[in-house]
Write an enzyme that holds these catalytic residues in place. Structure first.
Site, PDB file in Angstrom:
ATOM      1  N   ASP A  78       1.015  -1.186  -0.473  1.00  8.84           N
ATOM      2  CA  ASP A  78       0.091  -0.117  -0.147  1.00  8.84           C
ATOM      3  C   ASP A  78       0.548   1.302  -0.419  1.00  8.84           C
ATOM      4  O   ASP A  78       2.287   0.978   0.604  1.00  8.84           O
ATOM      5  CB  ASP A  78      -0.856  -0.202   0.879  1.00  8.84           C
ATOM      6  CG  ASP A  78      -2.113   0.432   1.221  1.00  8.84           C
ATOM      7  OD1 ASP A  78      -1.934   1.204  -0.070  1.00  8.84           O
ATOM      8  OD2 ASP A  78      -3.235   0.861   1.562  1.00  8.84           O
ATOM      9  N   ASP A 131     -11.067   2.213  -3.321  1.00  9.54           N
ATOM     10  CA  ASP A 131     -11.212   1.496  -2.029  1.00  9.54           C
ATOM     11  C   ASP A 131     -13.028   2.149  -2.894  1.00  9.54           C
ATOM     12  O   ASP A 131     -13.472   1.298  -1.324  1.00  9.54           O
ATOM     13  CB  ASP A 131     -10.763   2.747  -1.314  1.00  9.54           C
ATOM     14  CG  ASP A 131      -9.363   2.005   0.341  1.00  9.54           C
ATOM     15  OD1 ASP A 131      -8.758   1.166  -0.779  1.00  9.54           O
ATOM     16  OD2 ASP A 131      -8.552   3.239   0.160  1.00  9.54           O
TER      17      ASP A 131
END
Ligand code: DGJ
Length: 713
Positions: free
Chosen positions: A459, A529
């Site tokens: 990430d 997301d």
């Protein structure tokens, strides 16, 4: 096919199955672009056109379509290369000085030799090489360039692009995306005429906004019209400039952004740009997507995992966020296995003092309160359930509230007399610094060595700012954005080398790292997301224009959706996620028995068809932008396929939609399974007449399977 050189005319022709790209050396020993489009057999037909200035304001150089324009002489257009010599001269005068064909040993005989064109400055010891390769079967051309300083004094590059494309037409349109966190891949198409348009990232990663590619056309559709396209294989600050020239042609320059970029070349030093892959389709956007998809599947994705079919994963982030522990992860793992998941990924929160986003980043040691016996009991449990184990990391970052930062404040990028800006309570580690790189490699290598980890979700939740890197030589500090992306990819590559077979997912607060620069090092993209199935229909359609389906990770999560607050039936959510690489991200503790049955059923359907989805050609049959209905299909070898049909919202009780399939063989008979029926229909019927489906109610969806039945003699 391949590369043809017509020495008498100093003409170079790159040829693939359907496409040709031609340039020549002009009377001033400049490289002029000649042609890009459908194949033309006789090279002798390309006339020796001499470009003349139009007026004292409109120079011949600006009127010429050039292969690599540089800052020098009467050029006022955007340049692809710019630099300065030690004596203060900034004007370049590059002249053609020969070519060579480099006979590397290609992994595939359908890649041509590399054509290298050499340009030398008239006076200064600077050599620029332009490289070209042809992927013959795919109709894709690869371009990049290098700049070498052959002299004793420094040469300072202020801009160097990978390539420049010229299209002998105007009034064209360019397509790209814009976006933000959760709103990635918002497609737009705008006119280029009479203007200069830039798509750029200044963030140290490609980011959520524009994407490093271009699609140029006049009136193309999914299956018709001429399309010129290019993707830049770069993971950092990029810049794509499209210029509608007033002289009837259009140009695109693509490469590393010149924002805060300076590369100083010492004696004998050479700088090579990232690769640019370009193509031309005479049959619309669909063919462009197929070619790029195959480029990833056959050439660009990491070799050692290339043939792996992507597993159905369960990720516990939305269920437990930072509140992970051995017990709650084991419980979720049992539930995930019971519906058919094959990979269990623990997300943020398992390390250091990571109880929220305020602390712990940088301390890549298992939290002993959450996992008193380390990760082993959880991994063994996951493996006993026949699932692989995956883990989340965010290596480039550090929280000030971490042991790493307390011990090594000097590990982050920073300028003197300036306080660093925090984003999500974190700072960016200076991974261009040897000791930082080694620390991260050591910790991550240890993690992968000591634990049976098969998947790493990498990430990046903030971008680079205040990029002071005092470890670098004073005149190299404006190279730091570029060096950061290089160090990031090297780190992944070093880890892959020590741990072959482990899959890596590229995530950056969702889709902030979706790019061709990342594809050779990663196996999956976390696309956004935003897991709302309605938004995803749009995000995924735009993504699919350029990026591969086999990298399009899509989770089924809970409703109301945390981001949009929308509630959508579970079956529809599954079907949307099944059009990519399927993942489940909901809190399974809250799923009812009925939910679990829906999940089990769809996961088992996905396992039957995923080979077609992940490897086949994608057809955007009906766009969600055009109608309440939308449909997408995948076909492999023209013999097997699957289509997904969606109805967003039922208007005026309209429930019938006609689906015309694509990519089949007219003369073949297909077994078609849809709407609970099973029929034998011809390829011609399916493609021209199509089948009618009936979808009832908002957010309804359906799957159609079709295949040629093998004749048993
Ligand atoms: C952002 C990612 O996009 C999410 O999926 C999740 O991994 C969080 N970071 C964790 O902090």
């Amino acid at each position: 096919m391949g590369i043809r050189v017509l020495a008498s005319k100093k003409l170079f022709s790159l040829e693939s199955k359907e496409t040709q790209y031609v340039f020549k050396v002009d009377e001033n020993e400049n490289l002029a672009h000649v042609y890009f489009g459908n194949k033309i057999n006789n090279l002798g037909d390309f006339e020796d056109e001499r470009v003349m200035e139009l007026s004292s304001n409109d120079s011949a150089l600006d009127l010429t379509m050039e292969e690599m324009s540089y800052f020098g002489g009467l050029r006022f257009k955007e340049c692809a290369l710019k630099g300065s010599f030690a004596d203060g001269t900034r004007d370049l005068k590059l002249r053609y000085s020969g070519y060579s064909l480099i006979n590397h040993s290609p992994l595939d005989s359908s890649i041509s030799k590399t054509l290298c064109i050499m340009l030398k400055d008239e006076y200064y010891p600077i050599v620029v090489k332009l490289y070209y390769r042809v992927y013959e079967e795919l109709d894709i051309f690869e371009r990049w360039c290098s700049v070498k300083n052959m002299g004793g004094e420094k040469y300072t590059i202020e801009k160097v692009s990978s390539g420049e494309i010229n299209i002998n037409d105007d009034e064209l349109y360019v397509t790209n995306v814009c976006g933000y966190w959760g709103g990635e891949q918002q497609l737009f198409r705008k006119p280029i005429s009479g203007a200069s348009i830039n798509f750029e990232s200044r963030r140290g990663a490609t980011g959520h906004n524009n994407s490093p590619y271009f699609i140029i056309d006049k009136d193309a559709k999914e299956d018709s019209g001429e399309v010129y396209f290019g993707v830049l294989a770069y993971a950092g600050n990029f810049k794509i400039t499209c210029e509608g020239m007033p002289y009837g042609y259009t140009r695109v320059i693509a490469g590393i952004s010149d924002f805060d970029f300076i590369k100083v070349l010492d004696f004998n030093e050479e700088f090579e740009t990232p690769r640019l892959f370009i193509g031309f389709s005479k049959d619309g956007y669909g063919k462009m997507s197929h070619r790029l998809n195959k480029l990833t599947l056959n050439y660009l994705s990491p070799m050692e995992t290339r043939d792996d079919i992507k597993k159905v994963l369960y990720n516990s982030w939305e269920a437990t966020t930072f509140d992970v522990n051995c017990k709650n992860q084991m419980e979720l793992a049992e539930k995930a296995a019971s519906i058919g998941a094959e990979l269990f990924v623990i997300d943020d929160g398992w390390f250091g003092e990571r109880n929220s986003d305020k602390a712990g980043l940088g301390d890549w040691i298992v939290n002993p309160c959450k996992f008193p016996e380390g990760l082993t009991p959880l991994i063994e449990k996951v493996n006993s359930l026949n699932m692989d184990f995956g883990i989340w990391v965010e290596p480039e970052m550090v929280n000030p509230d971490s042991d790493l930062y307390r011990e090594h404040e000097d590990y982050v990028y920073s300028f003197c007399n300036r306080k660093n800006s925090l984003a999500r309570n974190q700072l960016v580690l200076n991974i261009t610094k040897k000791e930082v790189y080694e620390y991260l490699f050591m910790r991550l290598d240890e993690l992968l060595t000591n634990n049976n980890i098969k998947y790493v979700k990498w990430d990046m939740n903030r971008h680079l700012s205040e990029v002071g890197a005092f470890n670098l030589r004073e005149d190299r500090r404006r190279e730091v954005f570029h060096l950061h992306q290089e160090a990031f990819l090297n780190l992944v590559s070093d880890l892959r080398e020590n741990h072959p077979g482990v899959h890596f997912e590229a995530c950056a607060s969702g889709g902030g790292r979706v790019s061709y620069g990342v594809i050779p090092y990663f196996d999956d993209f976390w696309v956004s997301d935003n897991t709302d199935a309605l938004d995803r229909l749009f995000i995924q359609e735009a993504y699919s224009l350029i990026y591969p389906v086999s990298y399009m990770r899509s989770w089924v999560t809970d409703c109301p959706n945390f981001y949009t607050k929308r509630t959508i039936p579970l079956e529809f959510r599954f079907h949307v996620s099944m059009t990519g690489t399927l993942g489940i991200g909901g809190n399974l503790n809250k799923w009812t028995t009925e939910d679990m049955e829906i999940a089990k059923n769809n996961i088992s359907i996905y396992k039957e068809i995923r080979n077609i989805i992940q490897r086949g050609d994608l057809y955007r049959l009906i766009s969600p932008r055009e109608s309440e209905f939308s449909a997408v299909s995948y076909v492999i070898e023209k013999t097997q396929g699957v289509a997904f049909v969606f109805l967003k919202s039922q208007r005026y009780a309209r429930e019938k939609v006609n689906i015309k399939l694509k990519g089949l063989q007219e003369e073949k008979r297909y077994k078609v399974l849809y709407d609970g029926k099973e029929e034998q229909l011809g390829g011609d019927y399916l493609m021209h007449h199509g089948i009618n489906l009936h979808l009832r109610g908002d957010y309804s969806s359906s799957i159609v399977k079709f295949y040629v039945e093998e004749r048993k003699n």
